[in-house]
Design a protein around this motif. Structure first.
Motif, PDB file in Angstrom:
ATOM      1  N   ARG A  66      -7.763  -2.788   4.511  1.00 32.57           N
ATOM      2  CA  ARG A  66      -7.876  -3.590   3.292  1.00 32.57           C
ATOM      3  C   ARG A  66      -6.598  -4.426   3.178  1.00 32.57           C
ATOM      4  O   ARG A  66      -5.716  -4.136   2.376  1.00 32.57           O
ATOM      5  CB  ARG A  66      -8.053  -2.674   2.083  1.00 32.57           C
ATOM      6  CG  ARG A  66      -9.385  -1.954   2.067  1.00 32.57           C
ATOM      7  CD  ARG A  66      -9.428  -0.887   1.002  1.00 32.57           C
ATOM      8  NE  ARG A  66      -8.669   0.291   1.396  1.00 32.57           N
ATOM      9  CZ  ARG A  66      -8.505   1.361   0.624  1.00 32.57           C
ATOM     10  NH1 ARG A  66      -9.026   1.388  -0.575  1.00 32.57           N
ATOM     11  NH2 ARG A  66      -7.820   2.394   1.045  1.00 32.57           N
ATOM     12  N   VAL A  67      -6.490  -5.444   3.993  1.00 28.31           N
ATOM     13  CA  VAL A  67      -5.297  -6.270   4.036  1.00 28.31           C
ATOM     14  C   VAL A  67      -5.532  -7.533   3.216  1.00 28.31           C
ATOM     15  O   VAL A  67      -6.459  -8.302   3.484  1.00 28.31           O
ATOM     16  CB  VAL A  67      -4.930  -6.656   5.489  1.00 28.31           C
ATOM     17  CG1 VAL A  67      -3.779  -7.641   5.498  1.00 28.31           C
ATOM     18  CG2 VAL A  67      -4.562  -5.407   6.278  1.00 28.31           C
ATOM     19  N   GLU A  68      -4.724  -7.721   2.203  1.00 33.68           N
ATOM     20  CA  GLU A  68      -4.835  -8.912   1.365  1.00 33.68           C
ATOM     21  C   GLU A  68      -4.036 -10.044   2.011  1.00 33.68           C
ATOM     22  O   GLU A  68      -2.837  -9.942   2.232  1.00 33.68           O
ATOM     23  CB  GLU A  68      -4.284  -8.633  -0.032  1.00 33.68           C
ATOM     24  CG  GLU A  68      -4.345  -9.842  -0.955  1.00 33.68           C
ATOM     25  CD  GLU A  68      -3.638  -9.590  -2.271  1.00 33.68           C
ATOM     26  OE1 GLU A  68      -3.558 -10.537  -3.082  1.00 33.68           O
ATOM     27  OE2 GLU A  68      -3.154  -8.465  -2.473  1.00 33.68           O
ATOM     28  N   VAL A  69      -4.728 -11.119   2.361  1.00 38.86           N
ATOM     29  CA  VAL A  69      -4.060 -12.276   2.938  1.00 38.86           C
ATOM     30  C   VAL A  69      -3.587 -13.155   1.788  1.00 38.86           C
ATOM     31  O   VAL A  69      -4.369 -13.576   0.946  1.00 38.86           O
ATOM     32  CB  VAL A  69      -5.009 -13.060   3.864  1.00 38.86           C
ATOM     33  CG1 VAL A  69      -4.306 -14.293   4.407  1.00 38.86           C
ATOM     34  CG2 VAL A  69      -5.488 -12.169   5.001  1.00 38.86           C
ATOM     35  N   ALA A  70      -2.293 -13.398   1.734  1.00 40.14           N
ATOM     36  CA  ALA A  70      -1.721 -14.186   0.643  1.00 40.14           C
ATOM     37  C   ALA A  70      -0.657 -15.117   1.217  1.00 40.14           C
ATOM     38  O   ALA A  70       0.056 -14.753   2.160  1.00 40.14           O
ATOM     39  CB  ALA A  70      -1.114 -13.272  -0.418  1.00 40.14           C
ATOM     40  N   PRO A 112      -4.470   2.461   5.346  1.00 39.62           N
ATOM     41  CA  PRO A 112      -3.048   2.096   5.353  1.00 39.62           C
ATOM     42  C   PRO A 112      -2.127   3.012   4.547  1.00 39.62           C
ATOM     43  O   PRO A 112      -0.917   2.936   4.665  1.00 39.62           O
ATOM     44  CB  PRO A 112      -3.075   0.708   4.716  1.00 39.62           C
ATOM     45  CG  PRO A 112      -4.200   0.786   3.728  1.00 39.62           C
ATOM     46  CD  PRO A 112      -5.250   1.644   4.371  1.00 39.62           C
ATOM     47  N   HIS A 113      -2.701   3.870   3.711  1.00 41.57           N
ATOM     48  CA  HIS A 113      -1.865   4.553   2.712  1.00 41.57           C
ATOM     49  C   HIS A 113      -0.755   5.396   3.323  1.00 41.57           C
ATOM     50  O   HIS A 113       0.426   5.219   3.017  1.00 41.57           O
ATOM     51  CB  HIS A 113      -2.737   5.403   1.801  1.00 41.57           C
ATOM     52  CG  HIS A 113      -1.999   6.024   0.655  1.00 41.57           C
ATOM     53  ND1 HIS A 113      -1.180   5.301  -0.186  1.00 41.57           N
ATOM     54  CD2 HIS A 113      -1.927   7.308   0.210  1.00 41.57           C
ATOM     55  CE1 HIS A 113      -0.659   6.099  -1.111  1.00 41.57           C
ATOM     56  NE2 HIS A 113      -1.099   7.324  -0.876  1.00 41.57           N
ATOM     57  N   HIS A 114      -1.116   6.318   4.215  1.00 46.91           N
ATOM     58  CA  HIS A 114      -0.092   7.206   4.771  1.00 46.91           C
ATOM     59  C   HIS A 114       0.845   6.468   5.715  1.00 46.91           C
ATOM     60  O   HIS A 114       2.044   6.781   5.785  1.00 46.91           O
ATOM     61  CB  HIS A 114      -0.757   8.402   5.455  1.00 46.91           C
ATOM     62  CG  HIS A 114      -1.390   9.345   4.487  1.00 46.91           C
ATOM     63  ND1 HIS A 114      -2.346  10.279   4.850  1.00 46.91           N
ATOM     64  CD2 HIS A 114      -1.209   9.506   3.147  1.00 46.91           C
ATOM     65  CE1 HIS A 114      -2.713  10.962   3.785  1.00 46.91           C
ATOM     66  NE2 HIS A 114      -2.037  10.516   2.749  1.00 46.91           N
ATOM     67  N   GLU A 115       0.306   5.515   6.446  1.00 46.15           N
ATOM     68  CA  GLU A 115       1.160   4.713   7.320  1.00 46.15           C
ATOM     69  C   GLU A 115       2.227   3.978   6.491  1.00 46.15           C
ATOM     70  O   GLU A 115       3.410   3.910   6.880  1.00 46.15           O
ATOM     71  CB  GLU A 115       0.299   3.693   8.067  1.00 46.15           C
ATOM     72  CG  GLU A 115       0.902   3.173   9.353  1.00 46.15           C
ATOM     73  CD  GLU A 115       0.835   4.182  10.482  1.00 46.15           C
ATOM     74  OE1 GLU A 115       1.911   4.750  10.800  1.00 46.15           O
ATOM     75  OE2 GLU A 115      -0.241   4.397  11.060  1.00 46.15           O
ATOM     76  N   ASN A 116       1.819   3.451   5.353  1.00 45.98           N
ATOM     77  CA  ASN A 116       2.751   2.724   4.491  1.00 45.98           C
ATOM     78  C   ASN A 116       3.751   3.661   3.809  1.00 45.98           C
ATOM     79  O   ASN A 116       4.923   3.307   3.637  1.00 45.98           O
ATOM     80  CB  ASN A 116       1.978   1.930   3.445  1.00 45.98           C
ATOM     81  CG  ASN A 116       1.177   0.795   4.061  1.00 45.98           C
ATOM     82  OD1 ASN A 116       1.319   0.500   5.248  1.00 45.98           O
ATOM     83  ND2 ASN A 116       0.333   0.159   3.276  1.00 45.98           N
ATOM     84  N   PRO A 138       0.901 -10.911   7.638  1.00 46.24           N
ATOM     85  CA  PRO A 138      -0.320 -10.437   6.970  1.00 46.24           C
ATOM     86  C   PRO A 138      -0.329  -8.942   6.687  1.00 46.24           C
ATOM     87  O   PRO A 138      -0.993  -8.484   5.761  1.00 46.24           O
ATOM     88  CB  PRO A 138      -1.433 -10.817   7.963  1.00 46.24           C
ATOM     89  CG  PRO A 138      -0.874 -11.929   8.758  1.00 46.24           C
ATOM     90  CD  PRO A 138       0.599 -11.664   8.879  1.00 46.24           C
ATOM     91  N   MET A 139       0.423  -8.163   7.493  1.00 46.40           N
ATOM     92  CA  MET A 139       0.452  -6.711   7.311  1.00 46.40           C
ATOM     93  C   MET A 139       1.397  -6.265   6.200  1.00 46.40           C
ATOM     94  O   MET A 139       1.349  -5.112   5.780  1.00 46.40           O
ATOM     95  CB  MET A 139       0.865  -6.028   8.625  1.00 46.40           C
ATOM     96  CG  MET A 139      -0.159  -6.133   9.735  1.00 46.40           C
ATOM     97  SD  MET A 139      -1.755  -5.422   9.279  1.00 46.40           S
ATOM     98  CE  MET A 139      -1.275  -3.746   8.929  1.00 46.40           C
ATOM     99  N   ASP A 140       2.273  -7.118   5.736  1.00 44.77           N
ATOM    100  CA  ASP A 140       3.197  -6.732   4.665  1.00 44.77           C
ATOM    101  C   ASP A 140       2.397  -6.287   3.445  1.00 44.77           C
ATOM    102  O   ASP A 140       1.380  -6.896   3.096  1.00 44.77           O
ATOM    103  CB  ASP A 140       4.113  -7.908   4.303  1.00 44.77           C
ATOM    104  CG  ASP A 140       5.081  -8.267   5.418  1.00 44.77           C
ATOM    105  OD1 ASP A 140       5.173  -7.485   6.390  1.00 44.77           O
ATOM    106  OD2 ASP A 140       5.720  -9.326   5.320  1.00 44.77           O
TER     107      ASP A 140
END
Length: 477
Positions: free
Chosen positions: A171-175, A236-240, A181-183
């Motif tokens: 669930r990567v939000e592109v902004a 992404p949760h645990h990786e982050n 993009p991964m930030d």
């Protein structure tokens, strides 16, 4: 001391568990986002960690285990529910937490040592974010603060995914304000009607991931033993969490062991509202399914495998518990008897039961061992069985042992009938040893037709009468 072995997602292998401090074993579980009722899949990580908590307390002592499970009470899903319903966010989260307690209590889930709410740790989150910016691991952009994934070389190690895979499947939000993009967002601005707090970056609220890092650090320290949740949280949760925690506290390890449970199906299909097979814990309880039955069905599959909730497994679990609780009632188990067994030094765990459970939380094997232990003929001989039921959370109050509907404690198995089943199992074992598969299958069919539930573990067979048990179909007695 019993050696506990766990499959560590971090290393992708089963390892001996060695605590950082045996006097304070520390574990963290990502808890629920409180905007709606918990469904069956939501309950699985809580049940898995409940068994792990009980095992750790048994091995290291009840006063030497610290277990943290959080409540996410600031989240866009909660905001959306408030907007839809016109209700205050605080009312929604308070109600939902109350529902969660009711449901988990019904499943026999112990309360963790600490149950922090994200909204109670905003100051700690702001402190961590400020530190990450100072270390160039995060940056401010258009009112947001983002973690710079490029600043952490080991990003992706937990899930084992490449950057391309992570972008494609997350669930990567592109902004436009992102450098990469991964930030991911650590802090974001809040508009009218959204919860918010004053910060160095303006009025806003935390991103999803920072809360667990801040709460784990505050309650468990820079390094602790176990972190876990469902497989869907690996990325992404645990990786982050790992990235921001290890950058904020590089001298620590964050979590040494990572435990992830697999997902859940219903009658062989993914649970979803579109398929009409989606239900909450409360739905099952209101339909008259006892919490102990739900718990036994879920513990009947190892946490690392996909669990399939089926009507046949529910019926089998109810039949097993009807028999087991009948044994307890029939031998007078209650607070006085438990106290007497303790006074005589006979209230203790069965070594084989604990050994099986300690092998990567092998709950199916532990349940099979309970079938063996249930054959004791005296309260003293049944002490290990009763202790095991308590260990698995299938008895929570010895003053109120469940007695299923109609006051029935289970089928009355006459000695001659039990002897017939035992003889058939012995015949089957003899046929298997002689590789007489025809005879082995014939005996199996007799037992199946009669509704006998057979469990084979380690070359030893145990049995229990199923819900459709019919002794007349066993043949000559």
């Amino acid at each position: 001391m019993t050696t506990i072995r766990l499959h560590n997602t971090k290393t992708r292998r089963r390892e001996d568990f060695v605590p950082i401090d045996p006097a304070n074993v520390r574990m963290y579980l990502c808890g629920p986002t409180v905007y709606d009722r918990a469904h069956l899949g939501n309950a699985r990580p809580s049940l898995v960690f409940d068994v792990l908590f009980r095992l750790m307390r048994e091995v290291y002592g009840a006063d030497h285990v610290t277990y943290v499970r959080n409540f996410t009470d600031v989240d866009d899903k909660i905001n959306a529910r408030a907007a839809e319903s016109g209700r205050a966010i605080g009312d929604i989260t308070a109600e939902t937490i109350g529902w969660y307690y009711e449901d988990m209590d019904a499943l026999g889930v112990l309360r963790p040592t600490h149950e922090p709410r994200a909204t109670g740790y905003i100051a700690q989150m702001i402190t961590m974010i400020t530190d990450l910016i100072a270390k160039d691991n995060a940056y401010e952009a258009e009112g947001h603060v983002l973690f710079a994934v490029d600043s952490y070389a080991d990003y992706g190690a937990l899930s084992g995914r490449s950057t391309d895979d992570m972008i494609a499947g997350a669930r990567v939000e592109v902004a436009p304000y992102k450098r990469n993009p991964m930030d991911f967002v650590l802090w974001k601005p809040s508009g009218d009607g959204q919860p918010g707090w004053d910060s160095p970056w303006g009025y806003g609220r935390p991103g999803w991931h920072i809360e667990c890092s801040a709460m784990a650090h505050d309650l468990l320290g820079e390094s602790f033993d176990i972190h876990g949740g469902g497989n869907d949280l690996q990325f992404p949760h645990h990786e982050n969490e790992i990235a921001q925690s290890c950058c904020a506290h590089p001298q620590g390890e964050f979590a040494r062991y990572w435990i992830h449970n697999e997902m859940l199906q219903v009658e062989g299909k993914k649970m979803s509202k579109s398929l009409g097979n989606f239900f909450t814990i409360r739905d099952l309880l209101d339909e008259g399914v006892p919490g102990e039955v739900i718990r036994l069905v879920m513990l009947g599959t190892n946490y690392g495998k996909t669990m399939d909730w089926t009507e046949s497994r529910r019926a089998e679990a109810e039949g097993t518990l009807r028999k087991w609780y009948g044994i307890l009632h029939g031998h007078g188990f209650g607070p006085k008897l438990i106290d007497a067994l303790k006074a005589d030094g006979k209230w203790q765990s069965d070594a084989e039961f604990i050994g099986v459970l300690a092998n990567d939380l092998n709950t199916p094997g532990a349940i099979a061992r309970l079938h063996v232990l249930s054959k004791g003929k005296t309260p003293a001989a049944l002490a290990g069985f009763a202790h095991g039921l308590e260990m698995l959370g299938l008895v929570s109050d010895w003053a109120d042992i469940p007695l299923f509907e109609g006051g029935e404690a289970g089928p009355d198995i006459a000695p001659a009938i039990a002897a017939r089943v035992d003889a058939l199992l012995a015949d089957r074992a003899k046929a298997r040893a002689a590789k007489d598969w025809g005879r082995a299958d014939e005996v199996r069919d007799i037992l199946t037709t009669a509704g006998v539930q057979v469990t084979d573990v380690g070359g030893q067979a145990t049995w229990a009468p199923g819900p459709d048990f019919d002794a007349a179909k066993l043949g000559d007695l």
